[in-house]
Design a protein around this motif. Sequence first.
Motif, PDB file in Angstrom:
ATOM      1  N   TRP A  78      35.764  35.975  45.070  1.00  0.00           N
ATOM      2  CA  TRP A  78      35.264  35.184  43.413  1.00  0.00           C
ATOM      3  C   TRP A  78      36.764  35.212  42.643  1.00  0.00           C
ATOM      4  O   TRP A  78      37.517  36.224  42.691  1.00  0.00           O
ATOM      5  CB  TRP A  78      34.282  35.900  42.513  1.00  0.00           C
ATOM      6  CG  TRP A  78      32.860  35.984  43.291  1.00  0.00           C
ATOM      7  CD1 TRP A  78      32.222  37.008  43.981  1.00  0.00           C
ATOM      8  CD2 TRP A  78      32.030  34.683  42.664  1.00  0.00           C
ATOM      9  NE1 TRP A  78      30.982  36.374  43.946  1.00  0.00           N
ATOM     10  CE2 TRP A  78      30.949  35.181  43.432  1.00  0.00           C
ATOM     11  CE3 TRP A  78      32.153  33.757  41.982  1.00  0.00           C
ATOM     12  CZ2 TRP A  78      29.677  34.417  43.316  1.00  0.00           C
ATOM     13  CZ3 TRP A  78      30.823  32.890  42.038  1.00  0.00           C
ATOM     14  CH2 TRP A  78      29.825  33.222  42.546  1.00  0.00           C
ATOM     15  N   VAL A  79      36.782  34.443  41.994  1.00  0.00           N
ATOM     16  CA  VAL A  79      37.909  34.081  41.043  1.00  0.00           C
ATOM     17  C   VAL A  79      37.094  33.560  39.690  1.00  0.00           C
ATOM     18  O   VAL A  79      36.577  32.879  39.589  1.00  0.00           O
ATOM     19  CB  VAL A  79      39.130  32.852  41.264  1.00  0.00           C
ATOM     20  CG1 VAL A  79      39.864  32.760  40.284  1.00  0.00           C
ATOM     21  CG2 VAL A  79      39.595  33.164  42.650  1.00  0.00           C
ATOM     22  N   ASN A 103      35.527  29.670  41.773  1.00  0.00           N
ATOM     23  CA  ASN A 103      36.087  30.208  40.641  1.00  0.00           C
ATOM     24  C   ASN A 103      35.008  29.887  39.416  1.00  0.00           C
ATOM     25  O   ASN A 103      34.106  28.974  39.537  1.00  0.00           O
ATOM     26  CB  ASN A 103      37.239  29.221  39.921  1.00  0.00           C
ATOM     27  CG  ASN A 103      37.140  27.780  39.771  1.00  0.00           C
ATOM     28  OD1 ASN A 103      36.050  27.219  40.326  1.00  0.00           O
ATOM     29  ND2 ASN A 103      38.220  27.172  39.034  1.00  0.00           N
ATOM     30  N   ALA A 104      34.795  30.799  38.366  1.00  0.00           N
ATOM     31  CA  ALA A 104      33.721  30.738  37.406  1.00  0.00           C
ATOM     32  C   ALA A 104      34.164  31.096  36.043  1.00  0.00           C
ATOM     33  O   ALA A 104      35.145  31.780  36.028  1.00  0.00           O
ATOM     34  CB  ALA A 104      32.854  31.623  37.856  1.00  0.00           C
ATOM     35  N   ILE A 105      33.542  30.752  35.369  1.00  0.00           N
ATOM     36  CA  ILE A 105      33.701  31.033  33.804  1.00  0.00           C
ATOM     37  C   ILE A 105      32.170  31.008  33.053  1.00  0.00           C
ATOM     38  O   ILE A 105      31.425  30.520  33.339  1.00  0.00           O
ATOM     39  CB  ILE A 105      34.723  30.266  33.168  1.00  0.00           C
ATOM     40  CG1 ILE A 105      35.397  30.816  31.798  1.00  0.00           C
ATOM     41  CG2 ILE A 105      34.419  28.720  33.132  1.00  0.00           C
ATOM     42  CD1 ILE A 105      36.677  30.104  31.220  1.00  0.00           C
ATOM     43  N   GLY A 106      32.274  31.286  31.496  1.00  0.00           N
ATOM     44  CA  GLY A 106      31.154  31.073  30.961  1.00  0.00           C
ATOM     45  C   GLY A 106      30.567  29.643  30.667  1.00  0.00           C
ATOM     46  O   GLY A 106      31.394  28.966  30.485  1.00  0.00           O
ATOM     47  N   ALA A 107      29.477  29.541  30.617  1.00  0.00           N
ATOM     48  CA  ALA A 107      28.855  28.108  30.496  1.00  0.00           C
ATOM     49  C   ALA A 107      29.278  27.312  29.121  1.00  0.00           C
ATOM     50  O   ALA A 107      29.224  26.229  28.803  1.00  0.00           O
ATOM     51  CB  ALA A 107      27.160  28.102  30.668  1.00  0.00           C
ATOM     52  N   LYS A 108      29.348  28.344  28.204  1.00  0.00           N
ATOM     53  CA  LYS A 108      29.766  27.830  26.859  1.00  0.00           C
ATOM     54  C   LYS A 108      31.053  27.196  26.780  1.00  0.00           C
ATOM     55  O   LYS A 108      31.638  26.855  25.634  1.00  0.00           O
ATOM     56  CB  LYS A 108      29.479  28.845  25.851  1.00  0.00           C
ATOM     57  CG  LYS A 108      27.917  28.871  25.401  1.00  0.00           C
ATOM     58  CD  LYS A 108      27.695  30.065  24.294  1.00  0.00           C
ATOM     59  CE  LYS A 108      26.272  30.008  23.725  1.00  0.00           C
ATOM     60  NZ  LYS A 108      25.995  28.684  23.122  1.00  0.00           N
TER      61      LYS A 108
END
Length: 299
Positions: A78-79, A103-108
């Motif tokens: 995961w990144v 890769n991932a981040i918050g939906a907002k």
Amino acid sequence: MKNCIRHSPSNGAGSPDVWGVYEADTGSVQYLVADPKTREAAIIDGVQNFDPRSASTHFGSADQLLALAKEHDLRITWVLDTHPHADHLMASWYLKEQTNAPNAIGAKVNEIAELWSDYYHLPNTFKPTADFDYLFEEGDQFTIGELQVDVWLSPGHTLGSITYLVGDAAFVHDTLMYPDSGTSRADFPGGSSIDLWNTLQRILSLPDATRLFIGHDYGKDGREPQWEATVAEHKQNNIHLAGDVSEAEYRKLRQERDETLSLPDRMLHALQVNLRAGKLPEPEADGHRYFKIPANRFE
């Protein structure tokens, strides 16, 4: 100060190994979080180096994370980022290419992108759903090896910041600082001292032994950079929260402190890159890439 590395070992079953890698130019902390059993790991808040004087970039700090993973025989799966950072350029896209991990981040981040599209006058430019593989919502779960990760929405510093909880470790980004430095600012567009207070109370409701890993440290009064403290240590020693501090007292302190702070020197460069997962603007007709900086939009 030079970049330094510090290991926080697993405390047993369900507890991750954590390496913090300090990026001295911006006081940022990158993390490598690993399941000791499977050797699978995630990178959290990797840094793309940037020189604001020459507007030049490189990936020395991100490569340090990759070398550290190789040294400890870890496979990056995961990144992750906690929010679109204002003080440094993220390395999400680069690390995804180097590791083949999502890769991932918050939906907002979609709302943050809409907000900053106006500041940059770049309508329809930022497309987080195209640049990130996952946009996490409050309550989402995933795994690093056999370790469960819980996602908390943690607004205040930004409207879309998220916390990753991995066993007895929580990656709380720009919410808390080290106890002797208090808490993070809440005055950026979309920030809120009310939301930050509620986020801090939720974090401090975790078990006392939970290891809290913060996003920044600046070596207060010349001490060595520090980025790990337990919930109990913050309850007892955090200069903004220890004792019976009320919400009103905290918000007054936070707002008065924020009024004295300048914008980070990289902010207007960073947001237009970080809302693209760390990709620089597309090349123009001459083959070069250019930042777009709004004039007189911020005092």
